[in-house]
Scaffold this active site. Structure first.
Site, PDB file in Angstrom:
ATOM      1  N   ALA A   7       0.848  -1.199   0.000  1.00  0.00           N
ATOM      2  CA  ALA A   7       0.000   0.000   0.000  1.00  0.00           C
ATOM      3  C   ALA A   7       0.882   1.245   0.000  1.00  0.00           C
ATOM      4  O   ALA A   7       1.457   1.616   1.020  1.00  0.00           O
ATOM      5  CB  ALA A   7      -0.931  -0.012   1.210  1.00  0.00           C
ATOM      6  N   TYR A  90      20.436   2.994   7.797  1.00  0.00           N
ATOM      7  CA  TYR A  90      19.770   3.911   8.733  1.00  0.00           C
ATOM      8  C   TYR A  90      20.082   3.495  10.176  1.00  0.00           C
ATOM      9  O   TYR A  90      19.827   2.341  10.552  1.00  0.00           O
ATOM     10  CB  TYR A  90      18.247   3.833   8.560  1.00  0.00           C
ATOM     11  CG  TYR A  90      17.614   4.751   7.537  1.00  0.00           C
ATOM     12  CD1 TYR A  90      18.279   5.118   6.374  1.00  0.00           C
ATOM     13  CD2 TYR A  90      16.316   5.237   7.732  1.00  0.00           C
ATOM     14  CE1 TYR A  90      17.655   5.943   5.439  1.00  0.00           C
ATOM     15  CE2 TYR A  90      15.701   6.066   6.798  1.00  0.00           C
ATOM     16  CZ  TYR A  90      16.374   6.411   5.649  1.00  0.00           C
ATOM     17  OH  TYR A  90      15.764   7.219   4.732  1.00  0.00           O
ATOM     18  N   ASP A  99       8.445  -0.080   2.161  1.00  0.00           N
ATOM     19  CA  ASP A  99       8.575  -0.451   0.745  1.00  0.00           C
ATOM     20  C   ASP A  99      10.043  -0.464   0.302  1.00  0.00           C
ATOM     21  O   ASP A  99      10.459  -1.319  -0.476  1.00  0.00           O
ATOM     22  CB  ASP A  99       7.716   0.449  -0.160  1.00  0.00           C
ATOM     23  CG  ASP A  99       8.047   1.952  -0.063  1.00  0.00           C
ATOM     24  OD1 ASP A  99       8.784   2.366   0.867  1.00  0.00           O
ATOM     25  OD2 ASP A  99       7.550   2.715  -0.915  1.00  0.00           O
TER      26      ASP A  99
HETATM   27  C1  LIG Z   1       9.754   7.739   0.447  1.00  0.00           C
HETATM   28  C2  LIG Z   1       8.358   7.160   0.457  1.00  0.00           C
HETATM   29  C3  LIG Z   1       7.352   8.272   0.618  1.00  0.00           C
HETATM   30  C4  LIG Z   1       8.102   6.453  -0.880  1.00  0.00           C
HETATM   31  O1  LIG Z   1       6.789   5.946  -0.879  1.00  0.00           O
HETATM   32  P1  LIG Z   1       5.896   5.750  -2.211  1.00  0.00           P
HETATM   33  O2  LIG Z   1       6.306   6.768  -3.193  1.00  0.00           O
HETATM   34  O3  LIG Z   1       6.255   4.373  -2.743  1.00  0.00           O
HETATM   35  O4  LIG Z   1       4.474   5.816  -1.824  1.00  0.00           O
HETATM   36  C5  LIG Z   1       8.204   6.063   1.568  1.00  0.00           C
HETATM   37  O5  LIG Z   1       9.199   5.094   1.436  1.00  0.00           O
HETATM   38  C6  LIG Z   1       8.253   6.675   2.940  1.00  0.00           C
HETATM   39  O6  LIG Z   1       7.281   7.191   3.435  1.00  0.00           O
HETATM   40  N1  LIG Z   1       9.440   6.603   3.603  1.00  0.00           N
HETATM   41  C7  LIG Z   1       9.656   7.132   4.927  1.00  0.00           C
HETATM   42  C8  LIG Z   1      10.890   7.972   4.975  1.00  0.00           C
HETATM   43  C9  LIG Z   1      12.180   7.211   4.673  1.00  0.00           C
HETATM   44  O7  LIG Z   1      12.179   6.171   3.970  1.00  0.00           O
HETATM   45  O8  LIG Z   1      13.227   7.668   5.170  1.00  0.00           O
HETATM   46  K   LIG Z   2       8.538   5.030  -4.159  1.00  0.00           K
END
Ligand SMILES: CC(C)(COP(=O)(O)O)[C@@H](O)C(=O)NCCC(=O)O
Ligand SMILES: [K+]
Ligand SMILES: Nc1ncnc2c1ncn2[C@@H]1O[C@H](COP(=O)(O)OP(=O)(O)O)[C@@H](O)[C@H]1O
Length: 243
Positions: A7, A90, A99
């Site tokens: 999602a 991280y 994801d």
């Molecule tokens: C960077 C994202 C917004 C990409 O999500 P998407 O574009 O696949 O919906 C998602 O991986 C997210 O909310 N990440 C949290 C912050 C991080 O990965 O540091």
């Molecule tokens: K993405």
């Protein structure tokens, strides 16, 4: 049968599998209820595994509506510090989008010579992993629709019809300047990732997400993996089930 759900911020993807492989897959909508278009065999689902980057409120709504859909237990999978030789860069892994971790793990399982993953979804993420399985870090950029929307909403005198062109020549109208501009910017990102991969000695570039084929169209020498998040999620779910 197991139901896997990815999602994202724009779309919900689902995939139904039994021991032998994928039985059905599709997209879905999450409003008050979750609608998984075309999903059959509901009564045969024994468990649901989810990777999501939605807000906590939407995640709760998803969990509640999945409980209405079928009685199978639902498990949410998150980013981890390490698994199977893959190590997250991280220090605070809880901050990383699930994801990204699942796509990286999916890639790691079959690419052991170092790789870059580009997930061109609502946001574009780029992640680098070396041949030892060390995540070197990554980048988060606005996605194509997001950029189009911000130009439409935040600039008073930019009127244009968004068009997905691969043309990068300097534009001679607002529409050309915007549409060619986005292709030109994406092309520059592609060149940058390729140059980083060469410098860092990463052998493969894997691309996933709604705009993945567009990046290939813009000259990315990478391979298309539409189901990369599912590949990681499926493997992690199976590993955890076997203890
Ligand atoms: C960077 C994202 C917004 C990409 O999500 P998407 O574009 O696949 O919906 C998602 O991986 C997210 O909310 N990440 C949290 C912050 C991080 O990965 O540091
Ligand atoms: K993405
Ligand atoms: N049918 C579609 N619906 C929505 N976005 C689409 C569609 N086809 C391509 N896209 C592009 O894919 C992007 C969303 O990709 P996706 O991987 O589904 O995102 P997310 O994982 O963030 O939900 C959009 O920003 C858009 O540029």
């Amino acid at each position: 049968m197991k139901l896997f759900i990815d999602a994202g911020n724009t779309r919900l993807k689902w995939c139904l599998e039994d021991g032998g492989g994928v039985i059905q897959s599709g997209t879905g909508i999450l409003d008050e209820q979750v609608h998984l278009e075309g999903l059959e065999y509901r009564s045969e689902i024994s468990a649901i595994a989810v990777s999501t980057v939605a807000s906590e409120a939407r995640r709760e709504q998803l969990a509640a509506s999945l409980a209405d859909l079928c009685p199978a237990p639902v498990r949410f999978y998150w980013a981890e510090a390490t698994r199977g030789g893959l190590r997250n860069a991280y220090p605070d892994v809880a901050r990383m989008g699930a994801d990204r971790w699942h796509a990286m793990y999916g890639a790691w399982l079959s690419h052991k010579s170092g790789f870059a993953v580009i997930d061109a979804g609502s946001a574009v993420t780029v992640d680098y992993v070396d041949a030892r399985g060390q995540h070197l870090g990554g980048y988060i950029l606005p996605g194509l629709r997001m950029m189009v929307r911000s130009l439409q909403n935040d600039a008073a005198r930019i009127w244009f019809d968004p068009e997905q062109v691969l043309e990068t020549a300097p534009g001679k109208s607002t529409g050309e300047c915007v549409n060619h501009g986005l292709a030109w910017l994406s092309g520059a990102m592609v060149e940058r990732v390729q140059s980083d991969a060469r410098t860092l000695g990463l052998k493969d570039i894997l691309v996933t997400g709604g705009d993945a084929d567009r990046l290939i169209g813009l000259g990315l020498s990478g391979t298309l993996h539409p189901d990369l998040v599912f590949a990681g999620l499926r493997a992690i779910d199976a590993e955890d089930a076997s203890g």
